[in-house]
Write a protein that holds these residues in place. Structure first.
Motif, PDB file in Angstrom:
ATOM      1  N   VAL A 162       9.407 -16.419 -15.312  1.00 45.47           N
ATOM      2  CA  VAL A 162       7.971 -16.678 -15.230  1.00 45.47           C
ATOM      3  C   VAL A 162       7.258 -16.532 -16.573  1.00 45.47           C
ATOM      4  O   VAL A 162       6.269 -17.225 -16.841  1.00 45.47           O
ATOM      5  CB  VAL A 162       7.275 -15.795 -14.166  1.00 45.47           C
ATOM      6  CG1 VAL A 162       7.523 -16.316 -12.778  1.00 45.47           C
ATOM      7  CG2 VAL A 162       7.713 -14.354 -14.281  1.00 45.47           C
ATOM      8  N   GLU A 163       7.734 -15.640 -17.448  1.00 41.43           N
ATOM      9  CA  GLU A 163       7.047 -15.425 -18.738  1.00 41.43           C
ATOM     10  C   GLU A 163       7.105 -16.682 -19.583  1.00 41.43           C
ATOM     11  O   GLU A 163       6.117 -17.103 -20.164  1.00 41.43           O
ATOM     12  CB  GLU A 163       7.680 -14.279 -19.548  1.00 41.43           C
ATOM     13  CG  GLU A 163       7.842 -12.957 -18.827  1.00 41.43           C
ATOM     14  CD  GLU A 163       9.038 -12.944 -17.891  1.00 41.43           C
ATOM     15  OE1 GLU A 163      10.007 -13.687 -18.164  1.00 41.43           O
ATOM     16  OE2 GLU A 163       8.996 -12.232 -16.859  1.00 41.43           O
ATOM     17  N   SER A 164       8.251 -17.286 -19.640  1.00 45.66           N
ATOM     18  CA  SER A 164       8.429 -18.426 -20.537  1.00 45.66           C
ATOM     19  C   SER A 164       8.253 -19.761 -19.826  1.00 45.66           C
ATOM     20  O   SER A 164       8.049 -20.792 -20.460  1.00 45.66           O
ATOM     21  CB  SER A 164       9.837 -18.374 -21.147  1.00 45.66           C
ATOM     22  OG  SER A 164      10.800 -18.475 -20.106  1.00 45.66           O
ATOM     23  N   GLY A 165       8.353 -19.748 -18.493  1.00 46.24           N
ATOM     24  CA  GLY A 165       8.316 -21.018 -17.771  1.00 46.24           C
ATOM     25  C   GLY A 165       9.606 -21.799 -17.948  1.00 46.24           C
ATOM     26  O   GLY A 165       9.696 -22.976 -17.628  1.00 46.24           O
ATOM     27  N   GLN A 166      10.622 -21.146 -18.463  1.00 44.28           N
ATOM     28  CA  GLN A 166      11.912 -21.789 -18.718  1.00 44.28           C
ATOM     29  C   GLN A 166      12.908 -21.416 -17.617  1.00 44.28           C
ATOM     30  O   GLN A 166      12.630 -20.558 -16.787  1.00 44.28           O
ATOM     31  CB  GLN A 166      12.496 -21.303 -20.053  1.00 44.28           C
ATOM     32  CG  GLN A 166      11.574 -21.454 -21.232  1.00 44.28           C
ATOM     33  CD  GLN A 166      11.589 -22.864 -21.795  1.00 44.28           C
ATOM     34  OE1 GLN A 166      12.635 -23.418 -22.083  1.00 44.28           O
ATOM     35  NE2 GLN A 166      10.397 -23.446 -21.927  1.00 44.28           N
ATOM     36  N   ARG A 167      14.051 -22.050 -17.710  1.00 46.93           N
ATOM     37  CA  ARG A 167      15.122 -21.715 -16.796  1.00 46.93           C
ATOM     38  C   ARG A 167      15.530 -20.248 -16.996  1.00 46.93           C
ATOM     39  O   ARG A 167      15.700 -19.790 -18.123  1.00 46.93           O
ATOM     40  CB  ARG A 167      16.325 -22.615 -17.075  1.00 46.93           C
ATOM     41  CG  ARG A 167      17.456 -22.305 -16.139  1.00 46.93           C
ATOM     42  CD  ARG A 167      18.677 -23.138 -16.382  1.00 46.93           C
ATOM     43  NE  ARG A 167      19.668 -22.678 -15.398  1.00 46.93           N
ATOM     44  CZ  ARG A 167      20.633 -23.422 -14.923  1.00 46.93           C
ATOM     45  NH1 ARG A 167      20.757 -24.654 -15.339  1.00 46.93           N
ATOM     46  NH2 ARG A 167      21.464 -22.937 -14.038  1.00 46.93           N
TER      47      ARG A 167
ATOM     48  N   THR B 297      11.752 -17.458  -7.550  1.00 46.60           N
ATOM     49  CA  THR B 297      12.061 -17.359  -8.983  1.00 46.60           C
ATOM     50  C   THR B 297      13.566 -17.266  -9.226  1.00 46.60           C
ATOM     51  O   THR B 297      13.998 -16.712 -10.227  1.00 46.60           O
ATOM     52  CB  THR B 297      11.418 -16.091  -9.587  1.00 46.60           C
ATOM     53  OG1 THR B 297      11.902 -14.962  -8.841  1.00 46.60           O
ATOM     54  CG2 THR B 297       9.909 -16.119  -9.530  1.00 46.60           C
TER      55      THR B 297
ATOM     56  N   TYR C 187      14.268 -18.921 -12.525  1.00 42.86           N
ATOM     57  CA  TYR C 187      13.062 -19.315 -13.235  1.00 42.86           C
ATOM     58  C   TYR C 187      12.453 -18.078 -13.883  1.00 42.86           C
ATOM     59  O   TYR C 187      12.181 -17.078 -13.205  1.00 42.86           O
ATOM     60  CB  TYR C 187      12.072 -19.927 -12.241  1.00 42.86           C
ATOM     61  CG  TYR C 187      10.826 -20.489 -12.873  1.00 42.86           C
ATOM     62  CD1 TYR C 187      10.874 -21.661 -13.634  1.00 42.86           C
ATOM     63  CD2 TYR C 187       9.607 -19.854 -12.706  1.00 42.86           C
ATOM     64  CE1 TYR C 187       9.723 -22.185 -14.215  1.00 42.86           C
ATOM     65  CE2 TYR C 187       8.447 -20.364 -13.279  1.00 42.86           C
ATOM     66  CZ  TYR C 187       8.516 -21.533 -14.024  1.00 42.86           C
ATOM     67  OH  TYR C 187       7.386 -22.044 -14.604  1.00 42.86           O
TER      68      TYR C 187
END
Ligand code: PLP
Length: 458
Positions: free
Chosen positions: A120-125, A115, A118
């Motif tokens: 993880v909550e948003s799946g965004q950078r 991660t 990354y």
């Protein structure tokens, strides 16, 4: 004539290659590497024959020599050593050994993806700094933080962000050279700032700083004298006074703490201020190393007030000095030792610095016993030792500990030291009064039998 004949009987490379092609121990090596090592082994045999070694040219001995060369090729140059010097933060030996938690964090991410950037909550950078900012703020009381490749990079980044093209005031007593070409005046120049020296080597007064402040001043820089002490007729303004002066003129005080301990630390009669205490004095930005007293891997930590950290995040230089994921993992794991563990025991650097004398004495007794039991001609004795902390930390500390001295009846001490050093797992010792000394402070439990075995094999 005799020697020339011996040269003629040296086996041809093609013949050697056809023999090793059937040797399960080495046939899997690439053909080219085998050829290079066999050629080298033949060349070495020639030299030995020239010097009168009549048995050097046999096919067997050449293949044996080639196998040693191949093993050297396959082995690592960067490898584990046993540190029997007693110097806890030995820069040449890789500074801080990592704690169990730090090791777990590193092995947990090194094999696969992670991660790193990354969310993880948003799946965004996400941000690579996010993993450690919270622990740093928690442990130091800072508003915000940033981590980079090492402390030298941290200092460079801070000065570039806050002082490029302007003046930075530094006391003459703090124009430090760390070694490896890190010198405060040079780093300042590299950042694009101009050094304004104030005071003298031993005394700098608040008024010296005040008189140096002008329209082009960007900051006051303090540098922790982490590898030397000035004692005697000395003075520096109190931290709180210096911070108050700077703030009156809307300037930040930056401090390069170097060794940067997270907990107040007293070892070997010297006390090192904790990062938190320095921030409480009112300093705005602090920088320190990850692999000195903190006990993690190589890293530079910047902790301080948010508006300044924000400026650093915008520097293009940040990308050039960014921290690697393995170092970041080691740092996060080490912070866990401080937050949920018992740092005095869990962080190897702290455990070694604080090791109790009776524990060290017992360890030395055990090592001595193992060596005596070899019955191999070694004379050995348990002795009291003093060692420095090393690595640009606690320069005045004298750590009292124990060690074992070793001599051998048929081997010169220099020869003994050199053979121990040139093993696959080198054992690094010191020589004193013509004896090899094993300081036990930095030895792990498994090192004791390793040392005895190494001595036995000599
Ligand atoms: C050690 C040290 C540095 C350099 O830190 P690294 O992490 O080795 O780059 C800079 N300043 C001071 C005062 C130090 O003690």
């Amino acid at each position: 004539m005799e020697v020339t004949n011996k040269f003629r009987t040296l086996p041809a490379i093609d013949k050697l290659l056809s023999i090793v092609a059937a040797d399960p121990e080495i046939r899997h090596y690439p053909h080219e590497l085998l050829t290079v090592c066999l050629r080298q082994a033949v060349a070495d045999a020639r030299t030995r024959i020239k010097h009168g070694d009549g048995n050097a040219g046999s096919t067997d001995s050449i293949i044996r020599a080639a196998k040693i060369l191949l093993r050297e090729q396959a082995g690592s140059s960067l490898r584990r050593v046993i540190n029997a010097t007693g110097v806890v933060l030995h820069t040449n030996l890789g500074r801080a050994p990592l704690s169990k938690r730090a090791q777990e964090c590193v092995t947990g991410i090194m094999e696969g993806y992670s991660t790193l950037e990354y969310a993880v909550e948003s799946g965004q950078r996400g941000s690579r700094y996010a993993h450690v900012v919270e622990p740093i703020c928690h442990l130091t009381g800072a508003e915000d933080a940033l981590v980079v490749n090492n402390n030298a990079a941290a200092v460079l980044l801070v000065l570039s962000a806050l002082a490029r093209g302007r003046e930075v005031i530094v006391s003459r007593g703090e124009l430090v050279e760390i070694g490896g070409s890190f010198r405060v005046p040079d780093v300042l120049r590299q950042s694009g700032a101009t050094l304004v020296e104030v005071g003298t080597t031993n005394k700098t007064h608040l008024a010296d700083y005040e008189q140096a402040i002008g329209p082009n001043t960007a900051a006051i820089l303090k540098v922790h004298t982490s590898n030397y002490c000035i004692i005697g007729f000395t003075s520096q303004p109190e931290g709180t006074e210096l911070a108050a002066l700077a703030h009156k003129h809307n300037l930040p005080v930056i401090e390069d703490l170097g060794s940067g301990t997270l907990l107040p630390l007293t070892a070997g009669g010297q006390t090192e201020p904790a990062v938190k205490e320095r921030l409480q004095l009112g300093f705005d930005v602090l920088t320190f190393s990850g692999d000195k007293l903190l006990g993690a891997g190589q890293a530079g930590i910047i902790a301080g007030k948010r508006p300044y950290i924000e400026l650093m995040k915008k520097q293009p230089l940040l990308r050039a000095v960014r921290i690697d994921k393995l170092s970041l993992a080691a740092l996060e794991g080490t912070f866990k030792d401080y937050i949920i563990g018992s740092p005095g025991q869990d962080v190897p650097v702290l455990a070694m610095l604080n090791a109790d004398k009776p524990v060290l004495e017992q360890r030395a007794d055990r090592l001595k016993e193992l060596i005596v039991n070899l019955n191999a001609g070694f004379a050995t004795e348990v002795v009291q030792l003093n060692s420095p902390a090393g690595g640009g930390a606690l320069p005045a500390a004298v750590l009292n500990g124990y060690g074992v001295t070793v001599t051998h009846k048929n081997l010169r001490t220099e020869e003994l030291e050199s053979r121990l050093r040139q093993r696959t797992i080198p054992i690094v010792t010191r020589i004193r009064e013509d004896k090899v000394i094993f300081d036990v402070r930095c030895l792990l439990e498994r090192d004791l039998p390793d040392i005895a075995n190494a001595l036995g094999a000599l």
